[in-house]
Structure formats: C-alpha cells, structure tokens
Design a protein around this motif. Structure first.
Motif, PDB file in Angstrom:
ATOM      1  N   CYS A   1       0.915  -1.188   0.030  1.00 54.12           N
ATOM      2  CA  CYS A   1       0.224  -0.282  -0.237  1.00 54.12           C
ATOM      3  C   CYS A   1       1.155   1.290  -0.081  1.00 54.12           C
ATOM      4  O   CYS A   1       1.797   1.083   0.294  1.00 54.12           O
ATOM      5  N   HIS A  54       0.080  -5.205  13.232  1.00 54.15           N
ATOM      6  CA  HIS A  54      -0.794  -4.491  12.014  1.00 54.15           C
ATOM      7  C   HIS A  54      -1.375  -5.491  11.065  1.00 54.15           C
ATOM      8  O   HIS A  54      -2.220  -6.141  10.935  1.00 54.15           O
ATOM      9  N   CYS A  55      -0.714  -5.350  10.760  1.00 53.96           N
ATOM     10  CA  CYS A  55      -0.837  -6.507   8.997  1.00 53.96           C
ATOM     11  C   CYS A  55       0.805  -6.663   8.457  1.00 53.96           C
ATOM     12  O   CYS A  55       1.412  -6.126   8.686  1.00 53.96           O
ATOM     13  N   CYS A  81      -4.521   4.055   8.469  1.00 52.94           N
ATOM     14  CA  CYS A  81      -3.248   3.657   9.084  1.00 52.94           C
ATOM     15  C   CYS A  81      -2.954   5.202   8.365  1.00 52.94           C
ATOM     16  O   CYS A  81      -2.408   5.843   9.044  1.00 52.94           O
ATOM     17  N   CYS A 138      -4.145  -2.772  -0.149  1.00 52.75           N
ATOM     18  CA  CYS A 138      -4.834  -2.962   1.327  1.00 52.75           C
ATOM     19  C   CYS A 138      -5.615  -3.733   1.140  1.00 52.75           C
ATOM     20  O   CYS A 138      -7.111  -3.999   1.596  1.00 52.75           O
TER      21      CYS A 138
HETATM   22  S1  SF4 Z   1      -4.011  -1.518   7.283  1.00 54.31           S
HETATM   23 FE1  SF4 Z   1      -3.723  -1.580   5.036  1.00 54.31          FE
HETATM   24  S2  SF4 Z   1      -3.485   1.072   5.084  1.00 54.31           S
HETATM   25 FE2  SF4 Z   1      -2.546  -0.725   6.638  1.00 54.31          FE
HETATM   26  S3  SF4 Z   1      -0.551  -0.670   6.341  1.00 54.31           S
HETATM   27 FE3  SF4 Z   1      -2.011  -2.555   6.017  1.00 54.31          FE
HETATM   28  S4  SF4 Z   1      -2.463  -2.758   4.358  1.00 54.31           S
HETATM   29 FE4  SF4 Z   1      -2.178   0.032   4.296  1.00 54.31          FE
END
Ligand code: SF4
Length: 388
Positions: free
Chosen positions: A77, A103-104, A242, A333
């Motif tokens: 992203c 988080h991701c 984010c 994302c």
């Molecule tokens: S949740 Fe989405 S916007 Fe946030 S870091 Fe991960 S991929 Fe990027």
C-alpha cells in the motif's frame, strides 16, 4: 477568531503537515529524551509517554515515492511504500527507535526495511493477538502489554511507574475526549469544523505530547465558529485504516455537494473511539483498551465473531442520519479489500447509497472522483422525501 486561537489552530495545522519541525522543537526542549516512531494502529503510546519519550505515530508525509519504490513491491500500500521511502532518504532519521504492535503484513514489511537499512536502530514488534474470541486471548494480550512495558523501559532506561502511567493514560483520555466531542457534534449537526480542519486536529494529536495538544485545542475551542448546516448530502467516510486521506480529496468530496458528517477513518473516529480505564491496574487497562477498541469500531485486521464492521457501519449511518457512504480504500490494502464485499452487500441490503474510491499515495485522479461523487450525491438527493 482571536489572534490567540488562530495561532493555536495554526500551530496544530503546522504540526500536522510537518511533524519533523515539532519533533525537533520538542527534542531541543527535552534533552536526552527519545522520540519513538510508532506504527499504527494498536501500539499503547501511553507506556512510552510514561517513560519520558515522545511517541509519534508516523504519518504518510505525502512526498512522492522515489527510492522507496525499489525497496517494497508495487503491491504494497502507499503508506508502507512511503514509510520505506522516508527511511531510504533520511526523512526517518528524526526517530530514535521504532515500536509497533501487530497490525498487518505489509506494515511489518515496512518495519523490516528499517531493520535492513538501519541495523543499529531498535525495531520492536509486539505480537498482540489478532484472534480476539479465544479463551486465552485476554491472557496473551495482558502478557504482551507487560512485555511492551519491559521493552520500553529497556530502551529508554526509565522505569514505567504505575502512577506516572495512570497520569499518561489520563492525559491521552482527555485529549481523545475533546476530539471525540467535535466528532459527535459534527454527527449531530454542528458543522463548526470542516473535514480538513478535523484531520489536522487529529493528525497533530498523533504527533504531539497530549498535554500540549489538549491545551492548544482548548484554546481553539474557546472561539465562536459558524456552525450552520446547509443542504448538502450527508455522507459517512469509511476506511483509510492507517494514514490520512489526501486533503484535496476531502475538499473535492465537500465541493461535490456532499458534507462529511461522520467517519470510521483512522484519522477520524477510529483513532479516538476508546478510552483506557483510569482505575485498576493501568497495564491491564491497556490490554482491555486493545480488546474494547475492536468492539467500538471493528477493525478488518482483527478476527472477532461477535462484532462486524458492516453491522457497525449500518448502525453508524442510522445514528448520524448519513445519506450515503463513501468507502476510501487505499490501493492494495488487503484487510480493507477482503472486507469490502461484505460492507457493500450489507449497505445494499439496507438501501444505503455507496461509492468506492480507491486511493493512491500519489497521482490520484481527482476529476474522475469528482464526477463519481457528484453522481452519488445526485442518487442520494433523489431519495429525499418530496414535500408537496
Ligand atoms: S492496513 Fe492497509 S493501509 Fe494499513 S498498512 Fe496495512 S495494507 Fe497499508
């Protein structure tokens, strides 16, 4: 506005748009105290604040991506590629260490760029569990909060005293509550602040010391503002987990006949949704905050059977009487893309007009967005009752 309050708002805008200037000012007034880069969305900043550090949620700095392009694949992203670019070009050097709670996968990838380009920088990842319903989840979260406390203490060399931690929790709660008041007022019809101003207020709170931010925001609120609503179509903005949507996009939305009345953006209601309890053990309270945040506004990066983002969205639309939803989905994302079909289905079933806008870090086609938003506005307007 008086000069004093315009100066207060100008300061918040300045910090939001150029956090590095504030960071350097803070550093010169707090010799020997570290500035920590906090990667959104789950890290308990209160622990770092209580250890005397300045915990700054790193912002997408809206600079074009240059060297970062070669460090992460194109399908990361925009926010994570911008973070990699900040590291590669020295714009990340204002931070003494990086602290992140799970988080991701893409965000973890961008933290790995710091590890590889700056091997002497501390990069800490706290694995807060993503599965929220398991019977062992609270125990795991609580253990991780204690681990984060220990890591912060080791990094800063300062113990996190429980009394000081309670004070930090109180300071962040007060700042969140003040911002939340503005968002609640907006949802119930008070249009005193536009979406760009609110975004600047929230972004600056992600950067500044909470006591200082609260004092400036209090000054801003002392001044009377015009707050009448007009006849524009009321919209809810959803997504952008984010980083802040680009200001020019928010302006196009409002110029196209829509008025933003509510949101679940990170740079919006999601950031201030939940306070930390100020009674009991403060470290345990941070664990409870982590769990409750996902109930107040469900997050697509967490898994919890008894809450869902789509249900939340329909309820939020009813409360604010929004007439349409605009989904702001950052390109690539994954968490948002995976949930989007459910959101779409549920809103369709509830008869709520909606529009998906895929955003990018740079080069967003504003004029094409304008046409699509105007069409949404027209659709929503036709649904209004006709008074004869
Ligand atoms: S949740 Fe989405 S916007 Fe946030 S870091 Fe991960 S991929 Fe990027």
């Amino acid at each position: 506005m008086t000069d004093a309050s315009s100066a207060a708002m100008a300061k918040l805008v300045e910090v939001a748009r150029d956090p590095r200037v504030y960071i350097e000012q803070w550093r010169s007034g707090h010799a020997g105290r570290p500035v920590l880069a906090i990667l959104p969305m789950n890290f308990p900043r209160e622990l770092a604040h209580a250890a005397g550090a300045l915990p700054v949620i790193v912002q997408d700095d809206q600079q074009p991506i240059t060297e970062g392009r070669a460090l992460l694949a194109e399908f990361y992203c925009g926010y994570t590629r911008n973070l990699a670019d900040q590291v590669a070009t020295g714009r990340f050097d204002v931070y003494d260490g990086v602290f992140q709670a799970d988080h991701c996968i893409q965000l973890i990838g961008s933290a790995d760029i710091v590890r590889s380009l700056k091997p002497d920088t501390t990069v800490f990842l706290g694995m807060l569990n993503t599965s929220m319903n398991d019977p062992w989840a609270p125990r795991q979260v609580s253990a991780m909060m204690r681990r984060i406390r220990a890591e912060i203490e080791a990094f800063t060399g300062n113990p996190v005293e429980l009394g000081t931690l309670r004070d930090s929790i109180g300071a962040y709660n007060r700042d969140r509550a003040l911002i939340r008041r503005l968002l609640d007022e907006r949802a119930t019809g008070n249009a005193a602040f536009g979406p760009v101003e609110l975004q600047d207020i929230i972004t600056s709170s992600m950067v500044m010391d909470p006591v200082e931010h609260h004092a400036l925001l209090t000054d801003v609120l002392l001044e009377p503002r015009r707050s009448e609503r007009d006849d524009r179509v009321r919209v809810h903005l959803s997504g952008h987990l984010c980083h802040a949507p680009r200001r020019e996009l928010l302006e196009v939305i409002e110029d196209s006949g829509a008025a933003v009345v509510d949101d679940d953006l990170y740079h919006g209601r999601r950031y201030v949704s939940t306070d930390v309890a100020e009674t009991g053990d403060p470290v345990e309270a941070l664990g409870e905050w982590y769990a409750r945040r996902n109930v107040t506004i469900p997050c697509p990066t967490r898994v919890q059977q008894d809450v869902d983002w789509d249900g939340y969205l329909v309820d939020a639309v009813r409360v604010s009487a929004a007439e349409a939803v605009i989904h702001l989905v950052p390109k690539f994302c994954e968490p948002h893309m995976l949930y989007y079909p459910e959101l779409r289905k549920r809103l369709d079933a509830a008869g709520i007009p909606q529009l998906q806008i895929e955003t990018e870090h740079e080069g967003i086609p504003l004029e094409s967005f304008r046409t699509r938003i105007e069409t949404l506005v027209e659709r929503a307007r036709r649904r209004r009752p006709v008074h004869v």
